[in-house]
Scaffold this motif. Structure first.
Motif, PDB file in Angstrom:
ATOM      1  N   SER A   1       0.855  -1.192   0.000  1.00  0.00           N
ATOM      2  CA  SER A   1       0.000   0.000   0.000  1.00  0.00           C
ATOM      3  C   SER A   1       0.885   1.235   0.000  1.00  0.00           C
ATOM      4  O   SER A   1       2.089   1.137   0.261  1.00  0.00           O
ATOM      5  CB  SER A   1      -0.917   0.008   1.233  1.00  0.00           C
ATOM      6  N   PRO A   2       0.310   2.405  -0.240  1.00  0.00           N
ATOM      7  CA  PRO A   2       1.095   3.652  -0.198  1.00  0.00           C
ATOM      8  C   PRO A   2       1.656   3.971   1.187  1.00  0.00           C
ATOM      9  O   PRO A   2       2.541   4.801   1.305  1.00  0.00           O
ATOM     10  CB  PRO A   2       0.094   4.720  -0.630  1.00  0.00           C
ATOM     11  N   VAL A   3       1.150   3.324   2.237  1.00  0.00           N
ATOM     12  CA  VAL A   3       1.657   3.555   3.590  1.00  0.00           C
ATOM     13  C   VAL A   3       2.483   2.365   4.077  1.00  0.00           C
ATOM     14  O   VAL A   3       2.668   2.168   5.268  1.00  0.00           O
ATOM     15  CB  VAL A   3       0.526   3.891   4.583  1.00  0.00           C
ATOM     16  N   GLY A   4       2.974   1.574   3.148  1.00  0.00           N
ATOM     17  CA  GLY A   4       3.789   0.417   3.489  1.00  0.00           C
ATOM     18  C   GLY A   4       2.976  -0.861   3.454  1.00  0.00           C
ATOM     19  O   GLY A   4       1.758  -0.852   3.265  1.00  0.00           O
ATOM     20  N   ASP A   5       3.672  -1.966   3.614  1.00  0.00           N
ATOM     21  CA  ASP A   5       2.996  -3.261   3.588  1.00  0.00           C
ATOM     22  C   ASP A   5       1.969  -3.367   4.714  1.00  0.00           C
ATOM     23  O   ASP A   5       2.213  -2.920   5.839  1.00  0.00           O
ATOM     24  CB  ASP A   5       4.009  -4.397   3.730  1.00  0.00           C
ATOM     25  N   LEU A   6       0.839  -3.991   4.372  1.00  0.00           N
ATOM     26  CA  LEU A   6      -0.228  -4.228   5.338  1.00  0.00           C
ATOM     27  C   LEU A   6      -0.397  -5.733   5.503  1.00  0.00           C
ATOM     28  O   LEU A   6      -0.556  -6.451   4.511  1.00  0.00           O
ATOM     29  CB  LEU A   6      -1.546  -3.624   4.856  1.00  0.00           C
ATOM     30  N   THR A   7      -0.346  -6.209   6.724  1.00  0.00           N
ATOM     31  CA  THR A   7      -0.649  -7.604   7.004  1.00  0.00           C
ATOM     32  C   THR A   7      -2.142  -7.683   7.259  1.00  0.00           C
ATOM     33  O   THR A   7      -2.670  -6.970   8.117  1.00  0.00           O
ATOM     34  CB  THR A   7       0.135  -8.110   8.228  1.00  0.00           C
ATOM     35  N   VAL A   8      -2.822  -8.521   6.493  1.00  0.00           N
ATOM     36  CA  VAL A   8      -4.273  -8.655   6.594  1.00  0.00           C
ATOM     37  C   VAL A   8      -4.586 -10.092   6.985  1.00  0.00           C
ATOM     38  O   VAL A   8      -4.063 -11.031   6.394  1.00  0.00           O
ATOM     39  CB  VAL A   8      -4.962  -8.315   5.251  1.00  0.00           C
ATOM     40  N   ALA A   9      -5.436 -10.238   8.004  1.00  0.00           N
ATOM     41  CA  ALA A   9      -5.830 -11.566   8.467  1.00  0.00           C
ATOM     42  C   ALA A   9      -7.346 -11.694   8.386  1.00  0.00           C
ATOM     43  O   ALA A   9      -8.074 -10.725   8.585  1.00  0.00           O
ATOM     44  CB  ALA A   9      -5.374 -11.780   9.907  1.00  0.00           C
ATOM     45  N   ARG A  10      -7.785 -12.924   8.096  1.00  0.00           N
ATOM     46  CA  ARG A  10      -9.224 -13.159   8.048  1.00  0.00           C
ATOM     47  C   ARG A  10      -9.541 -14.537   8.583  1.00  0.00           C
ATOM     48  O   ARG A  10      -8.725 -15.461   8.493  1.00  0.00           O
ATOM     49  CB  ARG A  10      -9.782 -12.948   6.658  1.00  0.00           C
ATOM     50  N   THR A  11     -10.725 -14.638   9.149  1.00  0.00           N
ATOM     51  CA  THR A  11     -11.284 -15.914   9.568  1.00  0.00           C
ATOM     52  C   THR A  11     -12.433 -16.210   8.618  1.00  0.00           C
ATOM     53  O   THR A  11     -12.731 -15.405   7.716  1.00  0.00           O
ATOM     54  CB  THR A  11     -11.830 -15.839  11.005  1.00  0.00           C
ATOM     55  N   ASP A  12     -13.117 -17.318   8.834  1.00  0.00           N
ATOM     56  CA  ASP A  12     -14.296 -17.598   8.011  1.00  0.00           C
ATOM     57  C   ASP A  12     -15.374 -16.547   8.219  1.00  0.00           C
ATOM     58  O   ASP A  12     -16.189 -16.307   7.335  1.00  0.00           O
ATOM     59  CB  ASP A  12     -14.852 -18.991   8.339  1.00  0.00           C
ATOM     60  N   ALA A  13     -15.369 -15.884   9.384  1.00  0.00           N
ATOM     61  CA  ALA A  13     -16.381 -14.868   9.691  1.00  0.00           C
ATOM     62  C   ALA A  13     -16.080 -13.513   9.068  1.00  0.00           C
ATOM     63  O   ALA A  13     -16.988 -12.711   8.851  1.00  0.00           O
ATOM     64  CB  ALA A  13     -16.521 -14.711  11.203  1.00  0.00           C
ATOM     65  N   GLY A  14     -14.815 -13.225   8.780  1.00  0.00           N
ATOM     66  CA  GLY A  14     -14.483 -11.932   8.192  1.00  0.00           C
ATOM     67  C   GLY A  14     -13.075 -11.481   8.510  1.00  0.00           C
ATOM     68  O   GLY A  14     -12.251 -12.239   9.046  1.00  0.00           O
ATOM     69  N   ILE A  15     -12.798 -10.211   8.217  1.00  0.00           N
ATOM     70  CA  ILE A  15     -11.482  -9.617   8.422  1.00  0.00           C
ATOM     71  C   ILE A  15     -11.234  -9.470   9.922  1.00  0.00           C
ATOM     72  O   ILE A  15     -12.037  -8.863  10.637  1.00  0.00           O
ATOM     73  CB  ILE A  15     -11.372  -8.239   7.728  1.00  0.00           C
ATOM     74  N   ALA A  16     -10.128 -10.034  10.379  1.00  0.00           N
ATOM     75  CA  ALA A  16      -9.778  -9.979  11.801  1.00  0.00           C
ATOM     76  C   ALA A  16      -8.713  -8.932  12.082  1.00  0.00           C
ATOM     77  O   ALA A  16      -8.556  -8.501  13.226  1.00  0.00           O
ATOM     78  CB  ALA A  16      -9.300 -11.342  12.272  1.00  0.00           C
ATOM     79  N   GLY A  17      -7.977  -8.525  11.055  1.00  0.00           N
ATOM     80  CA  GLY A  17      -6.938  -7.540  11.294  1.00  0.00           C
ATOM     81  C   GLY A  17      -6.357  -6.961  10.025  1.00  0.00           C
ATOM     82  O   GLY A  17      -6.305  -7.625   8.992  1.00  0.00           O
TER      83      GLY A  17
END
Length: 167
Positions: free
Chosen positions: A8-24
């Motif tokens: 991203s323009p603000v640096g790498d983003l770590t994205v986590a998800r569960t079966d229910a949705g985005i967790a982080g």
């Protein structure tokens, strides 16, 4: 839980998800880190399970998206989840103070607790904790660093003339 890293323009983003949705959504140097949350998780090296997040974040950074339409599954206590829900009510291009959020939640004396919950928001950008400022409009605290907070607020600034309060 599955996770990936998106540029991203603000640096790498770590994205986590569960079966229910985005967790982080965390920054590379996110205060508090992400290691505990992802300790027993699987990395999705291809990022295939994150196409919706990649697309919506891309539209946001391109100035074509003002709200996110993603299933969310943050982990936190009941009060923190109420604060995070209130953050999602802050219109694009505007800022609220910790006191504004505390009043919305029914307790003006809860500004400090709102600040703690805001600082623990695990879903940066999508749950817009960057839109929270001090009572005097000053930029205060941001787990991704104040330079990122300024970047995100500047990105949203063109909408400020639509009646929002931008310091």
């Amino acid at each position: 839980m599955r996770w990936t890293v998106l540029p991203s323009p603000v640096g790498d983003l770590t994205v986590a998800r569960t079966d229910a949705g985005i967790a982080g959504v965390w920054f590379a140097d996110h205060r508090g880190g992400v290691s505990e949350t992802l300790a027993d998780s699987d990395r999705d090296g291809s990022g295939a399970a994150f196409g919706d997040v990649r697309e919506q974040l891309g539209e946001y950074f391109d100035g074509r998206r003002t709200t996110f339409d993603l299933p969310l599954a943050p982990r936190g206590d009941a009060f923190a989840r109420r604060v995070w829900d209130a953050l999602r009510e802050i219109p694009y291009g505007t800022t609220w103070s910790y006191g504004d959020i505390a009043r919305r939640l029914g307790g003006i004396g809860h500004s400090q607790a709102v600040g703690v919950a805001n600082g623990r928001n695990p879903i940066s950008i999508v749950v817009p904790c960057h839109r929270v400022v001090g009572h005097d409009g000053a930029l205060v605290g941001y787990a991704g660093g104040l330079w990122r907070k300024r970047f995100l607020l500047d990105l949203e600034e063109p909408s400020a003339d639509e009646g929002g309060r931008l310091f």
